[in-house]
Enzyme design. Structure first.
Site, PDB file in Angstrom:
ATOM      1  N   LYS A   1       0.788  -1.368  -0.021  1.00 54.79           N
ATOM      2  CA  LYS A   1      -0.039  -0.048  -0.023  1.00 54.79           C
ATOM      3  C   LYS A   1       0.843   1.171  -0.118  1.00 54.79           C
ATOM      4  CE  LYS A   1      -4.557   1.320   2.067  1.00 54.79           C
ATOM      5  NZ  LYS A   1      -5.233   1.353   0.710  1.00 54.79           N
TER       6      LYS A   1
HETATM    7  N1  PLP Z   1      -7.288  -2.424  -3.085  1.00 54.37           N
HETATM    8  C1  PLP Z   1      -6.994  -1.043  -3.304  1.00 54.37           C
HETATM    9  C2  PLP Z   1      -5.943  -0.720  -4.292  1.00 54.37           C
HETATM   10  C3  PLP Z   1      -7.291  -0.242  -2.141  1.00 54.37           C
HETATM   11  O1  PLP Z   1      -6.505   0.967  -2.167  1.00 54.37           O
HETATM   12  C4  PLP Z   1      -7.970  -0.699  -1.115  1.00 54.37           C
HETATM   13  C5  PLP Z   1      -8.207   0.133   0.041  1.00 54.37           C
HETATM   14  O2  PLP Z   1      -7.441   0.157   0.994  1.00 54.37           O
HETATM   15  C6  PLP Z   1      -8.433  -2.240  -1.154  1.00 54.37           C
HETATM   16  C7  PLP Z   1      -8.177  -2.822  -2.256  1.00 54.37           C
HETATM   17  C8  PLP Z   1      -9.366  -2.473  -0.032  1.00 54.37           C
HETATM   18  O3  PLP Z   1      -8.589  -2.829   1.057  1.00 54.37           O
HETATM   19  P1  PLP Z   1      -9.313  -2.902   2.798  1.00 54.37           P
HETATM   20  O4  PLP Z   1     -10.469  -3.819   2.583  1.00 54.37           O
HETATM   21  O5  PLP Z   1      -8.113  -3.583   3.431  1.00 54.37           O
HETATM   22  O6  PLP Z   1      -9.490  -1.314   2.956  1.00 54.37           O
HETATM   23  C1  COI Z   2      -9.118   2.650   1.820  1.00 55.96           C
HETATM   24  O1  COI Z   2     -10.132   2.174   1.609  1.00 55.96           O
HETATM   25  O2  COI Z   2      -8.673   3.029   2.819  1.00 55.96           O
HETATM   26  C2  COI Z   2      -8.444   3.334   0.483  1.00 55.96           C
HETATM   27  O3  COI Z   2      -7.226   3.305   0.885  1.00 55.96           O
HETATM   28  C3  COI Z   2      -9.011   3.487  -0.617  1.00 55.96           C
HETATM   29  C4  COI Z   2      -9.279   4.884  -0.946  1.00 55.96           C
HETATM   30  C5  COI Z   2      -9.869   5.080  -1.873  1.00 55.96           C
HETATM   31  C6  COI Z   2      -9.536   5.919   0.170  1.00 55.96           C
END
Ligand code: PLP
Ligand code: COI
Length: 363
Positions: free
Chosen positions: A201
């Protein structure tokens, strides 16, 4: 891993917080990510010294040397998580250890100092406790928490930095999307290649996705869908969320974790919940041409995006150079999506039991 697993925090919070009246106005309609709480956490790292100087201090601009490594080579990672206010008035976090673990993996991939997982979670707790008044109480709202780390060393040589800042900021937020099913643009750009940073990330992944996102907006779409970089065929994920498919036999599927997509915590939670509901769940590759064919034949019943910001949001149509694929009626939320969404929200908001021990009470 350097230094202690956690540290004493110096508390020097804001002496001029936003007045309660103004805060109440903001919380009445928070939007997404434009307003921040009164305080922030800052913790420093230096090679040889480890993590030190953990502070809760007033939210304020940073002072960085113009040659700070992050400004040149983008050594930056972040997390996204939420604090919730329960009906009883408690404040909770959802699977914070999972964010801490993912942050550590992202740090490893970007050759950055690793924040001990306990220190990461403690920093989040400290900020949530001090800014508890900023956690909204309405059902669709929460406090979005953004832990992040930047390379702060002053040096223009290309190498892993020797100094870092780990920070946590927070922003009261409402729903990321409106009520309607969203339209998604199938991009010809790639987000991540095998061996690249897709699973981390890091800010760079998002910078690389913005042109595709801009193109999506230009085609009337709220989000972008990326295909794999090798065959340009397999569905990977969206710009900021994972994706799930619901078929006419009641089974659900989501792309597997092959290293190029983010290991979403919402994705993982929904897989567990779906299995618990007795649904047939597959983590398997799904080709974009098959999606178009299945949407046309009616085999594909529902598609939804999931993530911390998006929670669970129905997708009504896909557009791209293959034309348009309409999912179901193209509007509203399908029954399986709604059932999974309610199960997740119930646990997150404390209105349903928490059999997996995902919820941590902070206050
Ligand atoms: N994929 C991407 C590229 C993201 O930025 C996010 C958000 O954080 C997710 C998937 C979903 O991850 P999570 O469910 O841990 O927020
Ligand atoms: C999240 O869901 O935390 C992300 O990083 C996604 C972004 C679109 C705010």
């Amino acid at each position: 891993m350097d230094s202690a697993t956690t540290l004493p925090f110096t508390l020097s919070p804001s002496t001029s917080p936003v007045p309660p009246q103004r805060r109440a106005e903001i919380l009445a309609n928070p939007g997404f990510g434009r307003v921040f709480t009164d305080n922030m956490v800052v913790i420093r790292y230096e090679e040889g010294k480890g993590w030190h100087d953990a502070r809760v201090q007033p939210y304020a601009p940073l002072s960085l040397d113009p040659a700070a490594a992050v400004l040149h080579y983008a050594q930056e990672i972040f997390e996204g998580m939420k604090a919730y206010r329960t009906a009883e008035g408690h404040i909770t976090l959802f699977r914070p250890q999972a964010n801490a673990a993912r942050f550590r993996k992202s740090a490893e991939r970007l050759a950055m100092a690793q924040v001990p997982e306990d220190l990461f979670v403690e920093a989040v707790r400290q900020l949530v406790r001090i800014d508890a008044a900023w956690v909204p109480g309405n059902p669709d709202e929460s406090l979005y928490i953004r832990p992040y780390m930047i390379a702060s060393e002053t040096f223009l040589g290309v190498k892993p930095a020797a100094q870092y800042l780990f920070m946590v900021i927070a922003s009261p937020v409402g729903a990321y999307f409106g009520e309607e099913a969203v339209s998604v643009w199938v991009s010809d750009f790639c987000r991540a290649a095998p061996g690249g940073t897709g699973e981390a990330k890091c800010g760079g992944n998002y910078a690389a996705s913005l042109m595709a996102q801009q193109e999506a907006k230009g085609h009337g779409c709220a989000q972008v869908l990326f295909l794999d970089a090798v065959e340009r065929r397999w569905i990977e994920e969206m710009g900021g969320m994972n994706v799930f498919f619901v078929f006419d036999d009641g089974s659900i599927a989501t792309p597997p974790l092959t290293g190029t997509i983010l290991r979403g915590i919402t994705r993982d939670s929904l897989l567990t919940l779906a299995r618990g509901m007795g649904l047939t769940v597959r983590e398997e590759r799904y080709a974009i041409d098959q999606l178009y064919a299945d949407a046309a034949s009616g085999r594909l019943k529902e598609v939804f995006a999931c993530g911390t910001a998006a929670v669970v949001s129905p997708i009504g149509r896909f557009r791209g150079h293959r034309g348009e694929a309409v999912i179901g009626t193209g509007a509203g939320i399908g029954p399986v999506t709604e059932k999974l969404r309610n199960a997740l929200i119930g646990i997150q908001r404390g209105t349903a039991p928490d059999p997996h021990g995902w919820v941590e009470r902070v206050l």
